[in-house]
Design a protein around this motif. Structure first.
Motif, PDB file in Angstrom:
ATOM      1  N   TYR A 147       0.740  -1.151  -0.290  1.00 62.07           N
ATOM      2  CA  TYR A 147       0.004   0.221  -0.158  1.00 62.07           C
ATOM      3  C   TYR A 147       0.800   1.185  -0.068  1.00 62.07           C
ATOM      4  O   TYR A 147       1.841   1.097   0.545  1.00 62.07           O
ATOM      5  N   VAL A 148       0.344   2.183  -0.692  1.00 65.08           N
ATOM      6  CA  VAL A 148       1.227   3.328  -0.831  1.00 65.08           C
ATOM      7  C   VAL A 148       0.361   4.653   0.079  1.00 65.08           C
ATOM      8  O   VAL A 148      -0.637   4.702  -0.185  1.00 65.08           O
ATOM      9  N   ARG A 149       1.348   5.226   0.740  1.00 63.96           N
ATOM     10  CA  ARG A 149       0.787   6.411   1.506  1.00 63.96           C
ATOM     11  C   ARG A 149       1.597   7.601   1.050  1.00 63.96           C
ATOM     12  O   ARG A 149       2.738   7.574   0.844  1.00 63.96           O
ATOM     13  N   ASP A 150       1.202   8.805   1.210  1.00 62.98           N
ATOM     14  CA  ASP A 150       1.828   9.950   1.071  1.00 62.98           C
ATOM     15  C   ASP A 150       2.587  10.463   2.249  1.00 62.98           C
ATOM     16  O   ASP A 150       2.387   9.815   3.271  1.00 62.98           O
ATOM     17  N   GLN A 151       3.017  11.755   2.354  1.00 67.20           N
ATOM     18  CA  GLN A 151       3.960  12.049   3.397  1.00 67.20           C
ATOM     19  C   GLN A 151       2.965  12.224   4.721  1.00 67.20           C
ATOM     20  O   GLN A 151       3.554  12.086   5.798  1.00 67.20           O
ATOM     21  N   GLN A 152       1.845  12.424   4.521  1.00 68.47           N
ATOM     22  CA  GLN A 152       0.870  12.740   5.569  1.00 68.47           C
ATOM     23  C   GLN A 152       0.336  11.468   6.000  1.00 68.47           C
ATOM     24  O   GLN A 152      -0.498  11.325   7.113  1.00 68.47           O
ATOM     25  N   GLY A 153       0.783  10.304   5.410  1.00 69.70           N
ATOM     26  CA  GLY A 153       0.342   9.045   5.839  1.00 69.70           C
ATOM     27  C   GLY A 153      -1.214   8.666   5.186  1.00 69.70           C
ATOM     28  O   GLY A 153      -1.616   7.606   5.626  1.00 69.70           O
ATOM     29  N   HIS A 154      -1.721   9.547   4.326  1.00 72.00           N
ATOM     30  CA  HIS A 154      -2.965   8.800   3.629  1.00 72.00           C
ATOM     31  C   HIS A 154      -2.808   8.058   2.610  1.00 72.00           C
ATOM     32  O   HIS A 154      -1.708   8.257   1.817  1.00 72.00           O
ATOM     33  N   LEU A 155      -3.729   7.145   2.801  1.00 71.25           N
ATOM     34  CA  LEU A 155      -3.632   6.198   1.830  1.00 71.25           C
ATOM     35  C   LEU A 155      -3.782   6.607   0.259  1.00 71.25           C
ATOM     36  O   LEU A 155      -4.767   7.073  -0.168  1.00 71.25           O
ATOM     37  N   LYS A 156      -2.839   6.159  -0.637  1.00 79.47           N
ATOM     38  CA  LYS A 156      -2.857   6.620  -1.853  1.00 79.47           C
ATOM     39  C   LYS A 156      -3.580   5.669  -2.857  1.00 79.47           C
ATOM     40  O   LYS A 156      -4.323   5.854  -3.951  1.00 79.47           O
ATOM     41  N   GLY A 157      -3.092   4.387  -2.665  1.00 81.50           N
ATOM     42  CA  GLY A 157      -3.531   3.377  -3.451  1.00 81.50           C
ATOM     43  C   GLY A 157      -2.561   1.859  -3.156  1.00 81.50           C
ATOM     44  O   GLY A 157      -1.906   1.776  -2.110  1.00 81.50           O
ATOM     45  N   GLU A 158      -2.779   1.120  -4.117  1.00 86.63           N
ATOM     46  CA  GLU A 158      -2.195  -0.259  -3.908  1.00 86.63           C
ATOM     47  C   GLU A 158      -1.243  -0.449  -5.067  1.00 86.63           C
ATOM     48  O   GLU A 158      -1.629  -0.293  -6.179  1.00 86.63           O
ATOM     49  N   TRP A 159       0.015  -0.749  -4.781  1.00 80.31           N
ATOM     50  CA  TRP A 159       1.043  -0.883  -5.858  1.00 80.31           C
ATOM     51  C   TRP A 159       1.024  -2.436  -6.378  1.00 80.31           C
ATOM     52  O   TRP A 159       1.142  -3.371  -5.396  1.00 80.31           O
ATOM     53  N   ASN A 160       0.581  -2.805  -7.691  1.00 81.40           N
ATOM     54  CA  ASN A 160       0.731  -4.187  -8.104  1.00 81.40           C
ATOM     55  C   ASN A 160       1.976  -4.598  -8.903  1.00 81.40           C
ATOM     56  O   ASN A 160       1.996  -5.811  -9.252  1.00 81.40           O
ATOM     57  N   GLY A 161       2.925  -3.960  -8.463  1.00 82.40           N
ATOM     58  CA  GLY A 161       4.244  -4.444  -9.202  1.00 82.40           C
ATOM     59  C   GLY A 161       4.333  -3.543 -10.460  1.00 82.40           C
ATOM     60  O   GLY A 161       5.684  -3.503 -10.966  1.00 82.40           O
ATOM     61  N   HIS A 162       3.415  -3.126 -10.916  1.00 80.44           N
ATOM     62  CA  HIS A 162       3.695  -2.250 -12.345  1.00 80.44           C
ATOM     63  C   HIS A 162       2.837  -0.897 -12.299  1.00 80.44           C
ATOM     64  O   HIS A 162       3.531   0.128 -12.661  1.00 80.44           O
ATOM     65  N   SER A 163       1.915  -0.808 -11.658  1.00 79.10           N
ATOM     66  CA  SER A 163       1.327   0.389 -11.751  1.00 79.10           C
ATOM     67  C   SER A 163       0.523   0.568 -10.235  1.00 79.10           C
ATOM     68  O   SER A 163       0.215  -0.261  -9.294  1.00 79.10           O
ATOM     69  N   LEU A 164       0.101   1.867  -9.971  1.00 81.19           N
ATOM     70  CA  LEU A 164      -0.711   2.306  -8.607  1.00 81.19           C
ATOM     71  C   LEU A 164      -2.228   2.379  -8.951  1.00 81.19           C
ATOM     72  O   LEU A 164      -2.607   2.843  -9.844  1.00 81.19           O
ATOM     73  N   LYS A 165      -3.000   1.236  -8.184  1.00 85.87           N
ATOM     74  CA  LYS A 165      -4.378   1.377  -8.240  1.00 85.87           C
ATOM     75  C   LYS A 165      -4.845   2.259  -7.117  1.00 85.87           C
ATOM     76  O   LYS A 165      -4.544   1.700  -6.076  1.00 85.87           O
ATOM     77  N   THR A 166      -5.710   3.324  -7.457  1.00 84.86           N
ATOM     78  CA  THR A 166      -5.926   4.381  -6.649  1.00 84.86           C
ATOM     79  C   THR A 166      -7.314   3.839  -6.187  1.00 84.86           C
ATOM     80  O   THR A 166      -7.686   4.508  -4.916  1.00 84.86           O
ATOM     81  N   ASP A 167      -8.107   3.337  -6.928  1.00 81.53           N
ATOM     82  CA  ASP A 167      -9.415   3.029  -6.203  1.00 81.53           C
ATOM     83  C   ASP A 167      -9.754   1.581  -5.667  1.00 81.53           C
ATOM     84  O   ASP A 167     -10.206   0.513  -6.120  1.00 81.53           O
ATOM     85  N   ILE A 168      -9.192   1.771  -4.579  1.00 80.66           N
ATOM     86  CA  ILE A 168      -9.378   0.588  -3.589  1.00 80.66           C
ATOM     87  C   ILE A 168     -10.096   0.573  -2.396  1.00 80.66           C
ATOM     88  O   ILE A 168     -10.594   1.867  -2.084  1.00 80.66           O
ATOM     89  N   LEU A 169     -10.686  -0.482  -2.233  1.00 81.10           N
ATOM     90  CA  LEU A 169     -11.373  -0.753  -1.096  1.00 81.10           C
ATOM     91  C   LEU A 169     -10.365  -0.795   0.456  1.00 81.10           C
ATOM     92  O   LEU A 169      -9.606  -1.498   0.482  1.00 81.10           O
ATOM     93  N   ALA A 170     -11.039   0.130   1.302  1.00 87.85           N
ATOM     94  CA  ALA A 170     -10.271  -0.042   2.611  1.00 87.85           C
ATOM     95  C   ALA A 170     -11.412   0.025   3.819  1.00 87.85           C
ATOM     96  O   ALA A 170     -12.432  -0.014   3.560  1.00 87.85           O
ATOM     97  N   ILE A 171     -10.851  -0.513   5.017  1.00 85.55           N
ATOM     98  CA  ILE A 171     -11.836  -0.898   5.899  1.00 85.55           C
ATOM     99  C   ILE A 171     -11.426   0.293   7.055  1.00 85.55           C
ATOM    100  O   ILE A 171     -10.165   0.576   7.486  1.00 85.55           O
ATOM    101  N   GLU A 172     -12.327   0.655   7.642  1.00 88.38           N
ATOM    102  CA  GLU A 172     -12.387   1.677   8.666  1.00 88.38           C
ATOM    103  C   GLU A 172     -11.742   0.967   9.989  1.00 88.38           C
ATOM    104  O   GLU A 172     -12.214   0.032  10.268  1.00 88.38           O
ATOM    105  N   ASN A 173     -10.834   1.619  10.724  1.00 89.66           N
ATOM    106  CA  ASN A 173     -10.406   1.205  11.840  1.00 89.66           C
ATOM    107  C   ASN A 173     -11.115   0.833  12.998  1.00 89.66           C
ATOM    108  O   ASN A 173     -11.046  -0.244  13.694  1.00 89.66           O
TER     109      ASN A 173
END
Ligand SMILES: Nc1ncnc2c1ncn2[C@@H]1O[C@H](COP(=O)(O)OP(=O)(O)OP(=O)(O)O)[C@@H](O)[C@H]1O
Ligand SMILES: [Mg+2]
Length: 357
Positions: free
Chosen positions: A279-305
């Motif tokens: 999972y990729v996050r920015d400097q602020q720790g916000h979730l940006k997406g999921e890295w599949n080895g080739h590209s960043l998928k930004t539209d992904i499902l996440a679970i609230e804590n």
């Protein structure tokens, strides 16, 4: 705010109602007393406003021994909802609510406003309900009046003895929500007796589980589930793990869980097939997406804590995923796998079988 120190009660006939009860309730806390019938909940509660005197030990409110208060002031300052609703049958709803404000000699105008405000608060239209007699109310409506009557004189504390026990599950849940919202708004210290563990979990900041006149464990709902001190607690809690634990309790926080910057995306390409999603996050720790080895998928499902495990399981099944990122707001805080939920639940149910006191 309210302190019990080695409080015991032996009734005239020799029955030990309380053996040695110790706890300290914090200001603004929602404190729940729970335990089997006859364990001493009502006895403890009635000691706070001196309806029952302890045999030994001491009860303090704001560091003052309860006997040093004028008894009327003490009782006006503690809203009390009894185990059996006891509205005055010959008085109207408004008059029932106004009992303590009248004793406190509030002005007519102030009392009238207070009554309407309280009726509004529990969803009873003042113009419809203020003139009714208790017999013209449903059981649930009577209980609501019982609850707001305890709030009417603006007491510092509220003690409630199984106020919702006679209600159907839906009304009950509604009133639990009401009382919780109310408490969060007005920040009163609440001592609440129940024998329903789900109610205790839903309402309590802390829960005191009693047995035979003693406190067995005083803890947050979370800790009662995850760290029961003995098998009595475990049995009393029962199988509530999926209903009350949340994603945070089971998720992983791997040492190097996420990629944080563009550079490290490149780094990841060298890793070959990834087992955990990256999972990729920015400097602020916000979730940006999921890295599949080739590209960043930004539209992904996440679970609230704070998603309950029960709901998390459903999410996994619907999404048909093995692993999901856990977010708090937008921030990536961990990774949750379906398998870890299953093995957590298996492990804790095994512990439950071997545990003994
Ligand atoms: N006036 C009394 N005289 C003798 N024994 C009493 C008296 N009041 C309560 N008891 C006993 O003290 C014990 C604790 O009673 P208490 O009413 O505090 O229980 P509880 O936890 O509120 O139970 P429940 O969930 O059934 O309301 C019980 O064994 C009860 O029979
Ligand atoms: Mg009782």
């Amino acid at each position: 705010m309210i302190t019990f120190s080695s409080v015991s009660k032996t009734f005239e006939d020799g029955t030990e109602g309380l053996k040695s009860l110790d706890f300290r309730i914090r200001e603004g806390e929602f404190f729940v007393l729970i335990g089997p019938s006859g364990c001493g909940k009502t006895t403890a509660l009635k000691m706070i406003n001196r309806l029952i005197e302890p045999t030994t030990g001491e009860i303090r409110i704001r560091d003052r021994e309860v006997h040093t208060f004028n008894i009327h002031e003490l009782r006006w300052n503690i809203g009390y909802v009894l185990q059996q609703i006891a509205l005055f049958p010959h008085l109207t709803v408004a008059e029932n609510i106004a009992v303590v404000p009248e004793m406190r000699r509030w002005s007519k105008e102030r009392i009238r406003k207070r009554v309407d405000e309280l009726l509004d608060m529990v969803g009873l239209e003042p113009s419809v309900f203020r003139g009714r007699k208790p017999a013209e109310l449903s059981g649930g409506q009577q209980q609501r009046i019982g609850v707001v009557r305890a709030l009417a004189g603006d007491p510092e504390m509220i003690v409630m003895d199984e106020p919702f026990s006679a209600l159907d599950p839906i009304t009950r849940e509604q009133l639990q929500q009401d009382i919780r919202n109310l408490q969060q708004e007005i920040r009163k210290t609440v001592v609440f007796v129940t024998h329903d563990m789900d109610e205790a979990m839903a309402l309590g900041d802390r829960v005191c589980l009693m047995r035979q006149g003693e406190a067995v464990q005083i803890d947050t709902p979370q800790n009662l589930i995850t760290r029961p001190v003995n098998s009595f607690v475990r049995q009393f809690i029962g199988d509530r793990k999926t209903a009350w634990l949340t994603a945070v309790d089971v998720m992983m926080e791997p040492a190097d869980p996420y990629l944080t910057t563009e550079e490290r995306l490149a780094e990841a390409e060298g890793r070959g097939p990834v087992r955990l999603p990256l999972y990729v996050r920015d400097q602020q720790g916000h979730l940006k997406g999921e890295w599949n080895g080739h590209s960043l998928k930004t539209d992904i499902l996440a679970i609230e804590n704070d998603t309950k495990l029960r709901d998390a399981v459903r999410l996994f099944q619907e999404a048909d995923r093995e692993v999901l990122p856990v977010v708090k707001g937008n921030r990536l805080v961990g990774v949750l796998s379906y398998r870890s939920i299953v093995s957590y639940l298996e492990k804790s149910s095994r512990e439950g079988e071997v545990g003994s006191v």
